[in-house]
Design an enzyme around this catalytic site. Sequence first.
Site, PDB file in Angstrom:
ATOM      1  N   ASP A 218       0.820  -1.216   0.000  1.00 28.41           N
ATOM      2  CA  ASP A 218       0.000   0.000   0.000  1.00 28.41           C
ATOM      3  C   ASP A 218       0.848   1.257   0.000  1.00 28.41           C
ATOM      4  O   ASP A 218       0.697   2.139   0.838  1.00 28.41           O
ATOM      5  CB  ASP A 218      -0.940   0.021   1.211  1.00 28.41           C
ATOM      6  CG  ASP A 218      -2.144  -0.843   0.956  1.00 28.41           C
ATOM      7  OD1 ASP A 218      -2.417  -1.122  -0.224  1.00 28.41           O
ATOM      8  OD2 ASP A 218      -2.814  -1.218   1.927  1.00 28.41           O
ATOM      9  N   ASP A 219       1.772   1.345  -0.951  1.00 30.27           N
ATOM     10  CA  ASP A 219       2.563   2.551  -1.152  1.00 30.27           C
ATOM     11  C   ASP A 219       3.537   2.862  -0.021  1.00 30.27           C
ATOM     12  O   ASP A 219       3.911   4.008   0.167  1.00 30.27           O
ATOM     13  CB  ASP A 219       1.663   3.778  -1.370  1.00 30.27           C
ATOM     14  CG  ASP A 219       1.229   3.871  -2.814  1.00 30.27           C
ATOM     15  OD1 ASP A 219       1.890   3.239  -3.652  1.00 30.27           O
ATOM     16  OD2 ASP A 219       0.255   4.563  -3.088  1.00 30.27           O
ATOM     17  N   ALA A 220       3.915   1.859   0.728  1.00 29.53           N
ATOM     18  CA  ALA A 220       5.000   2.098   1.675  1.00 29.53           C
ATOM     19  C   ALA A 220       6.324   1.939   0.933  1.00 29.53           C
ATOM     20  O   ALA A 220       6.377   1.317  -0.120  1.00 29.53           O
ATOM     21  CB  ALA A 220       4.926   1.120   2.836  1.00 29.53           C
ATOM     22  N   SER A 398       2.205  -0.834  -7.187  1.00 31.50           N
ATOM     23  CA  SER A 398       1.796   0.561  -7.344  1.00 31.50           C
ATOM     24  C   SER A 398       1.621   0.968  -8.798  1.00 31.50           C
ATOM     25  O   SER A 398       1.144   2.055  -9.084  1.00 31.50           O
ATOM     26  CB  SER A 398       2.842   1.475  -6.701  1.00 31.50           C
ATOM     27  OG  SER A 398       3.013   1.138  -5.351  1.00 31.50           O
ATOM     28  N   ARG A 402      -2.335   2.471 -11.607  1.00 30.69           N
ATOM     29  CA  ARG A 402      -2.008   3.873 -11.864  1.00 30.69           C
ATOM     30  C   ARG A 402      -1.345   4.099 -13.214  1.00 30.69           C
ATOM     31  O   ARG A 402      -1.385   5.199 -13.759  1.00 30.69           O
ATOM     32  CB  ARG A 402      -1.102   4.396 -10.752  1.00 30.69           C
ATOM     33  CG  ARG A 402      -1.794   4.334  -9.396  1.00 30.69           C
ATOM     34  CD  ARG A 402      -1.072   5.200  -8.417  1.00 30.69           C
ATOM     35  NE  ARG A 402      -0.262   4.400  -7.514  1.00 30.69           N
ATOM     36  CZ  ARG A 402      -0.626   4.051  -6.304  1.00 30.69           C
ATOM     37  NH1 ARG A 402      -1.780   4.437  -5.847  1.00 30.69           N
ATOM     38  NH2 ARG A 402       0.146   3.324  -5.539  1.00 30.69           N
TER      39      ARG A 402
END
Lengths: 602, 367
Positions: A218-220, A398, A402
């Site tokens: 989650d975008d860490a 990610s 996107r």
Amino acid sequence: MSEAKVYLNGRLVGFHKDPRKLVDTLRTRRRNGQLPPTISVTYYESTNEVYIYTDAGRLVRPLIVVKNGKPLLTEEHIKGLQEGRITWRDLVRQGIIEYLDAEEEENAYVAPDLEHVTPEHTHVEINPIIILGLGVALIPYSQHNLSTRNMHGAKMMDQGLGLYAANFKLRTDTMSYLLYYPQKPVLKSKVADFIRYERRPSGQNIIVAVTPDLYAMDDALIMNLDSVQRGLFRAVFFRTYTAVERRYPGGQKDRFERPTEDVSGYLGEEYYHAIGDDGLPIPETYVTGGDVLIGRTSPPRFLEEVTQFGIIEENRNESSITVRMDEEGYVDTVLITDDPNGARMVKVKLRQEKIPELGDKFAARGGQKGVIGMLVSQEDMPFTEQGIVPDLIFNTHSFLSRMTVSYLLEIVGAKVGALQGRHVNGTPWNGEPVKDLEATLRQLGFKPTGKEILYDGLTGEEMVARIYMGPMYYQRLKHLASQKIQARARGPIQILTRQPTEGKAREGGIRFGEMERDTLIGHGAAMTLYERLVEESDKTTVLICEECGNVAIDDAIRKERYCPVCGSRKVQEVEVSYAFKLLLDELKSLGIYPKIVLRDKA
Amino acid sequence: MTLPDHILQQVEAFAKKKGLSAAEKKKLIKAVEQWIEEEAKAEYWEDVGLVAAESMGEPATQATLRTFHFAGAAEVSVSSGVDRMLEIADALHKIQTPSMTIYLVEPYNKDEEKARAFALSIQETVLTDVARISEDYFAKEIRIEFDEKALQERGLSQDAVIKKIEARAKKKGDLAGNVYVLSFADSQISLEKLRKLRMALEKLHISGVKGIRFAVVTKEGDEYIVRTSGTNLKAVLKLKEVDHTRTISNDIHEIAEVLGIEAARYMIIEELKKAYGDMEVDLRHFSLLADLLTHDGYYEAVGRTGVAGKKGSVFARAAFEETGKHLTEAALWGEVEHLKGVVENLIVGLPVKVGTGRVKLLMRLGE
């Protein structure tokens, strides 16, 4: 067809029988230089109206005029410009380049570049990149991204820490950040040169490996701890505290000084360690939250009282400026000056080092942001055959939704730049073609895809997959975990309601709101709810008169409890929230008599 | 207790898969029934109202973004989603898409032609549907220009329409071709009255059932049914072609008036189910809301005019809306707050009387 309405700067000034001719004539005159170049003339066929604007504040942009499918700007002109024979101004005066505002663009048909010009077109862009705003134009290869991603990226551009101004030492911004080692991007857009981005850069070139990991979900982001300790993305935070020697009516005024013990509201010796007798802090002193930064005393709120000995004693109040509870650092600069009213003003700049830590926010240029989820020692990070260790691990997942292609192209482009020791041009639409970059990578002995063979840092084994890895330009954004973290066990309460204060600056708690309340009721956890809303908030014991149900009085000096309304001494202690006691008071102020009937608890 | 259909189907499927005998299956069903009775019950002192409210409210917040999926001229459109939920909960009198589902008796429900004829016959026709009306204030005339095609489509004759016009206008006019002129040149009628008459003529009822703007025939199973836009349950139920045991309207106020409050309660549940569509919300939450909306014997809204405004507790009413009004009125009437509900106890700062807050333990000492 009836006559067309003609508006000048929004006002109806007349009618015209042949609006097309009017518009054409005005435009020709503007191109001839008979009218100023920024005048806009628009004809709306649907409403049969002509709008002419000459006022200030309209955004205009230059375009090359096209006539009969041919741009008026020729090779000759370009040669002339290069040799310095003609200037931009000449082109505008000759009507080759024209300024259009948003209104007149409605009448224009603009081709993005020379290839797309047809006889129908009226204008052509000087360069397609000027379609974009500054933020998006700075993103390399942004033409490959979804527009939403570019917008996110552009928004984050101005949150990046860097060298925001070269005279930062002299400035007194309330808050400012400074990156220790800002770098020029290896892969950059041409626009960066135009705005001299390299003189005020806001990021660093780091090695990124793209691979999934639990600590990168989650975008860490996973960052190399050793890189951080070597100074990667290290920044400094400045906050300026200001104090003024205020003048009060009656000739009294504040005084910068070290408060003495007899000043009312004296904080205690240890809080004044940073300041001298003039009340100002000594530069390079280390201060923590609550320490006094600027010592100041104020005159008493009311006129001096005469003591029993007949001496007028001036009892001054403590009104020092203290360091915010959640900040600490070194006193950087102390500035003494006057404020606009002529009063003495002191500005103190506090300097604090901000080393990247868990929860700090970083972003690449294509709208791919993330926070640090784990800092890993270099020996545990994966490495290549050549011994290159990534500074950052970015999660593969990610990309899926996107589709930030610019991120992928940047790695390939910057890798070429790093290997050849040059800057790579990644200007949208005009950058170096990806095919060329891939071919160069192959020549240099690397995989054209940008993938590398990595070895697991923990086991030393070769990783099964080939990992996409290379240099990238990353920004540290101004949202730092250390400035957002907030927790409270005990602390200040509001005077009116006796409930805990709200907000980080006031050492407040986190609101236990209506929806949270609903969850506890839904689970039937009544006692937990009671604890949250009463015990840990504004629980009070009020005295209630058994006879008349009013709030009674506890006279501690005479040691008696009685009801001020009926005089009864039959008084009971009742535990309620202070907010309820307040409600009773407000009801009384409405003229309502809230009588409380007591019954045995059972 | 009998199991709901979908659970029963699952049990049957399981039994078939495992090849259970009839006795075993019966035993299984009984076990499932028993389990549901034990496990699916609300706990003692559980706040079912709040759980119902949250269970319906949370999906409603999700649904806000996706409303209006129905469009098209041939289909009768029915509003769904948050708009419809609000209509039901707020007991709106004028709903966005009033609609009826009319079941027919034999032979009308088997023959498409007959069903279609019936649909056409109940469709309301007003004068503007079949004619254009204009007025001439100087000549004091109202001109009605008939649209012959529209008349034919609706199976009406010009003469019949003219009779209706004459009855309303209380005057005979002159017909020239398809233009019918009502002339008031010789009378002392004021212009205002002339205009009023013209407006009344525009809405003049010619044929069909009042209020039914549009009716289409669709097939449901092996029978033809009629769906309408606009409702008039009372009038439709009287028609001989209609199966009055199944015909319904989605206007709950109308249902309550014509069929009684129990029918309205049932319709609230059915309409809520439709409004929530494929969002899974337990039936019991709907039934609780429906009970609350109808338990006074008539259909009323949640909110300050309805359920929330009729709470027994002063504090609970004051906490919702119109705080000052409720407090001052309570003072006038000398109301007593008994602190029985949740909100009241929260205001006062006492444990709420649900869940663990309701339980009282008494210990017998010395035993």
